[in-house]
Each structure stands twice: as structure tokens, then as C-alpha cells.
Design a protein around this motif. Structure first.
Motif, PDB file in Angstrom:
ATOM      1  N   MET A  49       0.720  -1.049  -0.081  1.00  0.00           N
ATOM      2  CA  MET A  49       0.052   0.121   0.100  1.00  0.00           C
ATOM      3  C   MET A  49       1.062   1.150   0.067  1.00  0.00           C
ATOM      4  O   MET A  49       0.863   2.004  -0.535  1.00  0.00           O
ATOM      5  CB  MET A  49      -0.958  -0.537   1.093  1.00  0.00           C
ATOM      6  CG  MET A  49      -1.807  -0.728   0.699  1.00  0.00           C
ATOM      7  SD  MET A  49      -3.104  -1.068   2.658  1.00  0.00           S
ATOM      8  CE  MET A  49      -3.859   0.596   2.474  1.00  0.00           C
ATOM      9  N   SER A  52       1.937   1.350  -3.546  1.00  0.00           N
ATOM     10  CA  SER A  52       1.270   2.490  -4.632  1.00  0.00           C
ATOM     11  C   SER A  52       0.899   4.222  -4.215  1.00  0.00           C
ATOM     12  O   SER A  52       1.039   4.166  -5.628  1.00  0.00           O
ATOM     13  CB  SER A  52      -0.116   1.223  -4.437  1.00  0.00           C
ATOM     14  OG  SER A  52      -0.304   1.446  -3.174  1.00  0.00           O
ATOM     15  N   LEU A  53       1.225   3.676  -2.324  1.00  0.00           N
ATOM     16  CA  LEU A  53       1.187   5.406  -2.493  1.00  0.00           C
ATOM     17  C   LEU A  53       2.175   6.352  -3.565  1.00  0.00           C
ATOM     18  O   LEU A  53       2.150   7.212  -3.994  1.00  0.00           O
ATOM     19  CB  LEU A  53       0.630   6.226  -0.933  1.00  0.00           C
ATOM     20  CG  LEU A  53       0.337   6.947  -1.190  1.00  0.00           C
ATOM     21  CD1 LEU A  53      -1.055   7.862  -0.832  1.00  0.00           C
ATOM     22  CD2 LEU A  53       0.241   7.660   0.619  1.00  0.00           C
ATOM     23  N   SER A  56       1.449   6.022  -7.281  1.00  0.00           N
ATOM     24  CA  SER A  56       0.997   6.912  -7.724  1.00  0.00           C
ATOM     25  C   SER A  56       1.352   8.519  -7.952  1.00  0.00           C
ATOM     26  O   SER A  56       0.289   9.309  -8.891  1.00  0.00           O
ATOM     27  CB  SER A  56      -0.280   6.940  -6.761  1.00  0.00           C
ATOM     28  OG  SER A  56      -0.417   8.031  -5.190  1.00  0.00           O
ATOM     29  N   TYR A  75      -3.526  12.056 -10.396  1.00  0.00           N
ATOM     30  CA  TYR A  75      -4.604  12.211  -9.523  1.00  0.00           C
ATOM     31  C   TYR A  75      -5.772  13.468 -10.441  1.00  0.00           C
ATOM     32  O   TYR A  75      -6.958  13.341 -10.720  1.00  0.00           O
ATOM     33  CB  TYR A  75      -4.213  12.673  -8.466  1.00  0.00           C
ATOM     34  CG  TYR A  75      -4.208  11.763  -7.122  1.00  0.00           C
ATOM     35  CD1 TYR A  75      -4.562  11.280  -6.413  1.00  0.00           C
ATOM     36  CD2 TYR A  75      -2.592  11.756  -6.910  1.00  0.00           C
ATOM     37  CE1 TYR A  75      -4.505  10.370  -5.444  1.00  0.00           C
ATOM     38  CE2 TYR A  75      -2.273  10.766  -6.428  1.00  0.00           C
ATOM     39  CZ  TYR A  75      -3.071   9.736  -6.181  1.00  0.00           C
ATOM     40  OH  TYR A  75      -2.801   9.235  -4.810  1.00  0.00           O
ATOM     41  N   ALA A 286      -2.069   3.138  -9.750  1.00  0.00           N
ATOM     42  CA  ALA A 286      -2.620   3.385  -8.723  1.00  0.00           C
ATOM     43  C   ALA A 286      -3.274   4.230  -8.209  1.00  0.00           C
ATOM     44  O   ALA A 286      -4.032   4.140  -6.835  1.00  0.00           O
ATOM     45  CB  ALA A 286      -0.691   3.614  -8.250  1.00  0.00           C
ATOM     46  N   ALA A 287      -3.094   5.431  -8.172  1.00  0.00           N
ATOM     47  CA  ALA A 287      -4.407   7.035  -7.898  1.00  0.00           C
ATOM     48  C   ALA A 287      -5.147   5.994  -7.546  1.00  0.00           C
ATOM     49  O   ALA A 287      -6.457   6.488  -7.144  1.00  0.00           O
ATOM     50  CB  ALA A 287      -3.846   8.009  -9.488  1.00  0.00           C
ATOM     51  N   ALA A 289      -6.584   3.262  -7.810  1.00  0.00           N
ATOM     52  CA  ALA A 289      -6.735   2.247  -6.099  1.00  0.00           C
ATOM     53  C   ALA A 289      -6.871   3.438  -4.903  1.00  0.00           C
ATOM     54  O   ALA A 289      -7.276   2.535  -4.147  1.00  0.00           O
ATOM     55  CB  ALA A 289      -5.051   1.220  -6.450  1.00  0.00           C
ATOM     56  N   TRP A 290      -6.194   3.885  -5.140  1.00  0.00           N
ATOM     57  CA  TRP A 290      -6.200   5.498  -3.872  1.00  0.00           C
ATOM     58  C   TRP A 290      -7.783   5.748  -3.220  1.00  0.00           C
ATOM     59  O   TRP A 290      -8.100   5.734  -2.780  1.00  0.00           O
ATOM     60  CB  TRP A 290      -4.761   5.990  -3.570  1.00  0.00           C
ATOM     61  CG  TRP A 290      -3.652   4.709  -3.192  1.00  0.00           C
ATOM     62  CD1 TRP A 290      -2.626   4.381  -3.123  1.00  0.00           C
ATOM     63  CD2 TRP A 290      -3.504   4.312  -1.249  1.00  0.00           C
ATOM     64  NE1 TRP A 290      -1.932   4.311  -2.737  1.00  0.00           N
ATOM     65  CE2 TRP A 290      -2.531   4.458  -1.436  1.00  0.00           C
ATOM     66  CE3 TRP A 290      -4.932   5.561  -0.286  1.00  0.00           C
ATOM     67  CZ2 TRP A 290      -2.006   3.782  -0.309  1.00  0.00           C
ATOM     68  CZ3 TRP A 290      -4.016   4.924   1.132  1.00  0.00           C
ATOM     69  CH2 TRP A 290      -2.614   4.363   1.464  1.00  0.00           C
ATOM     70  N   LEU A 291      -7.895   6.293  -4.767  1.00  0.00           N
ATOM     71  CA  LEU A 291      -9.341   7.005  -4.943  1.00  0.00           C
ATOM     72  C   LEU A 291     -10.287   6.192  -4.524  1.00  0.00           C
ATOM     73  O   LEU A 291     -11.321   6.136  -3.406  1.00  0.00           O
ATOM     74  CB  LEU A 291      -9.802   7.029  -6.132  1.00  0.00           C
ATOM     75  CG  LEU A 291     -11.307   8.014  -6.903  1.00  0.00           C
ATOM     76  CD1 LEU A 291     -11.230   9.035  -5.411  1.00  0.00           C
ATOM     77  CD2 LEU A 291     -11.347   8.311  -7.960  1.00  0.00           C
ATOM     78  N   PHE A 293      -9.889   3.219  -2.428  1.00  0.00           N
ATOM     79  CA  PHE A 293      -9.856   3.211  -0.460  1.00  0.00           C
ATOM     80  C   PHE A 293     -10.622   4.282  -0.565  1.00  0.00           C
ATOM     81  O   PHE A 293     -11.111   3.483   0.879  1.00  0.00           O
ATOM     82  CB  PHE A 293      -8.191   2.708  -0.958  1.00  0.00           C
ATOM     83  CG  PHE A 293      -7.831   2.812   0.769  1.00  0.00           C
ATOM     84  CD1 PHE A 293      -8.175   1.916   0.969  1.00  0.00           C
ATOM     85  CD2 PHE A 293      -7.743   4.044   1.086  1.00  0.00           C
ATOM     86  CE1 PHE A 293      -8.202   1.882   2.915  1.00  0.00           C
ATOM     87  CE2 PHE A 293      -7.300   4.224   2.775  1.00  0.00           C
ATOM     88  CZ  PHE A 293      -7.225   2.608   3.202  1.00  0.00           C
ATOM     89  N   VAL A 294     -10.240   5.204  -1.027  1.00  0.00           N
ATOM     90  CA  VAL A 294     -10.561   6.526   0.064  1.00  0.00           C
ATOM     91  C   VAL A 294     -12.337   6.411  -0.173  1.00  0.00           C
ATOM     92  O   VAL A 294     -13.038   6.752   0.613  1.00  0.00           O
ATOM     93  CB  VAL A 294     -10.101   7.767  -0.295  1.00  0.00           C
ATOM     94  CG1 VAL A 294     -11.057   9.244  -0.051  1.00  0.00           C
ATOM     95  CG2 VAL A 294      -9.196   7.826  -0.328  1.00  0.00           C
TER      96      VAL A 294
END
Length: 317
Positions: A49, A52-53, A56, A75, A286-287, A289-291, A293-294
């Protein structure tokens, strides 16, 4: 003379050194037992994680393992790419459709199994078998069942004079077809509901029957409140899974590596997979994926904040 008594009381309350050493050894043993999981979590989950951050915020090249800093461009691309909005919309629509149907269908199956006396074990095994079927095999079967011209589902509808839709072609019916495929493996949720139903005291139903309550009244006044904790858990887990739906859509529509599949079948995880492993745009993936996640964290927080008020616990009065 009172002071020595106070000192004795205070010293008596202090943990003995032998007891402290025992607790310390017990704690060390516990950490040693869970150390394989801790190492796996730190390396393969938390480490991945964090990595990946980091990527991103870069343009990452898998072949050279080089990352060129990109700032917030990935992003910003999430907002500028119209397919991201399409994939999010499809995923949200699927979640709103699939989660209530899965809950209702699983609760219906659990209620039927709960009412079976003899042979209940055999029926539970039969109902759980679809969960053990490989997903690729399930997708192949449903690809045949949902064929708009020769599929068994439409042939069955024609027997009743109903013209079945083009499940895998018509954009209106693409997401319902994936929901049908998902309902095939709803037995995991069913087992949780069945365990909750088994824990409902029979005395409550007997008292309600003596008071003249019918089956519907007993279901809404006794069954639902008593299994509300299991339902709350299933709703959260199924919602998280719905936002990550990938296998069903990929196997039915996107496995041929073409872009000719209908946009209605483009789910967020599918588009993330395309960006990462077909276009090799790992920073953008990766961006994404984090979106996701949020979004899942926000949805789960809202469910925990407001849904927990509807849950009945045995300690409540």
C-alpha cells in the motif's frame, strides 16, 4: 499506626514480579505465534500500500523499475478521464442493485434451511456447493445461460410468453446479468444468516404466537431485530465487495483484450486492471486504487455511523 496498613494495602495491589514475568512471557509467546501473519501483513499488504501510494505520484515504468515524479498529474487525470466517471457510475449502480438483492436472497435461503428438520445437513451442503465452483466455470455456464437467442433463461421465459432481453448485449441488462451471476454464489452470506437465525430464542416466537402475531409480524418484530447484527455485517462486507467487482465483468465481457465491449460493463476494477496491465500506466492505476480506497472508507464510515443505530445487541435495554 494507620500508615503501615495503607502501605500494606498499596503494596498488596502492586503486581508481583513473578506475575509480571509470566505476563511478559505470555505476551512474547503470543507475538511469536502471530509473527508470520505480521510479517506477511507488513510486507505484502502495508508495504504494498505504501509503495502504491508512492508510485501514484509518479510515472512508473515496470520494465526499468524507474519512477519519474509526476506530482498530482495522475490524480488530475482521474478527473479528466471520462472513463473513470463511467466506471465509477457503473460500479455504484451495481452496488445499489446487487447488495439488497444478495441480502434478500441469502436471507430467504437461510430461512428455508432454518425451517428444515431432517436432512438439513445435506441441504446446507447442496446450497453451498455453488460457492465452491470455480469462477471461470461459473462464468462459462452463465455465458451460455444468458445468451439472448439460445440461452436457457430466455427459452424458459418464452414458455410463459415473455420475450427475454439480450442480457449480454443490451446496456440496460448488462449489470442485472452480472448480479444474477453473483447471486449464484450467495451461499457465504446465507451461512452467516443461518447461524444468526439458529441463535434466535425459540421462546420469543412461542410467546408471540400466543399473543396472536402472524408470520409476517414475527419476522419483522423478532427475526429482523435479533439478526440485525449479522445483517449489518453482511451489508458492509457485500458493499465493499461490490465496489471491487472484477471477475464477473472481466470474464463475461473483457477477457478477449478488446475495447469492443459495451461501456455498461466497464467497472472500476476492470478499468484499473486495464490501465495497469494492458497500458502499463501503473502510476495512474495506483491513483485509481487509492481513490477507490478513499471511497470505500467513506461509504463504510457512513454505514458504521448511521447503520449501527439500527442494530440490536443482547445487552441493549
Amino acid at each position: 499506626m494507620a500508615q503501615p496498613e495503607v502501605v500494606q494495602r498499596v503494596s498488596a495491589r502492586r503486581p508481583r514480579p513473578a506475575r509480571v514475568r509470566f505476563n511478559r512471557r505470555e505476551a512474547v509467546a503470543g507475538y511469536l505465534f502471530i509473527s508470520p501473519w505480521l510479517v506477511g501483513f507488513l510486507v505484502f499488504t502495508a508495504g504494498a500500500m505504501i509503495y502504491s501510494l508512492v508510485i501514484s505520484f509518479s510515472h512508473y515504468n515496470l520494465a526499468t523499475n524507474a519512477a519519474v515524479p509526476a506530482g498530482l498529474s495522475n490524480y488530475q487525470g482521474l478527473v479528466q478521464d471520462p472513463r473513470v466517471a463511467t466506471a465509477l457510475g457503473n460500479t455504484l449502480f451495481y452496488a445499489l442493485l446487487a447488495v439488497p438483492l444478495e441480502i434478500a436472497f441469502a436471507l430467504l435461503l437461510a430461512s428455508l434451511l432454518n425451517g428444515i428438520g431432517r436432512g438439513a445437513g445435506a441441504f446446507r451442503t447442496l446450497y453451498y456447493l455453488p460457492r465452491m465452483t470455480p469462477l471461470v466455470a461459473t462464468a462459462a455456464v452463465f455465458f451460455l445461460l444468458l445468451n439472448g437467442n439460445t440461452g436457457a433463461i430466455n427459452q424458459g421465459l418464452r414458455a410463459f410468453g415473455i420475450a427475454g432481453p439480450q442480457w449480454l448485449v443490451d446496456p440496460t441488462w448488462i449489470k442485472p446479468s452480472i448480479v444474477l451471476m453473483q447471486l449464484w454464489a450467495v451461499s457465504g452470506t446465507m451461512v452467516i444468516f443461518l447461524a444468526a437465525l439458529k441463535n434466535v430464542p425459540r421462546e420469543l416466537y412461542e410467546v408471540a404466537s400466543l399473543d396472536g402475531a402472524g408470520p409476517v409480524r414475527r419476522f419483522f418484530s423478532i427475526t429482523l431485530p435479533m439478526i440485525s447484527s449479522a445483517m449489518f455485517f453482511n451489508v458492509i462486507v457485500l458493499t465493499i465487495a461490490a465496489f471491487q467487482v472484477f471477475d464477473q465483468a472481466y470474464l463475461l465481457f473483457w477477457r478477449d483484450q478488446s475495447n469492443s465491449s459495451p461501456e455498461a460493463s466497464l467497472f472500476y476494477a476492470v478499468y484499473l486492471f486495464q490501465q495497469a496491465f494492458r497500458q502499463f500506466n501503473f502510476g495512474f492505476a495506483a491513483a485509481m486504487a487509492w481513490l477507490l480506497f478513499v471511497i470505500i472508507m467513506i461509504v463504510t464510515f457512513v454505514q458504521m455511523r448511521f447503520g449501527n443505530r439500527l442494530v440490536y445487541y443482547e445487552g441493549d435495554r
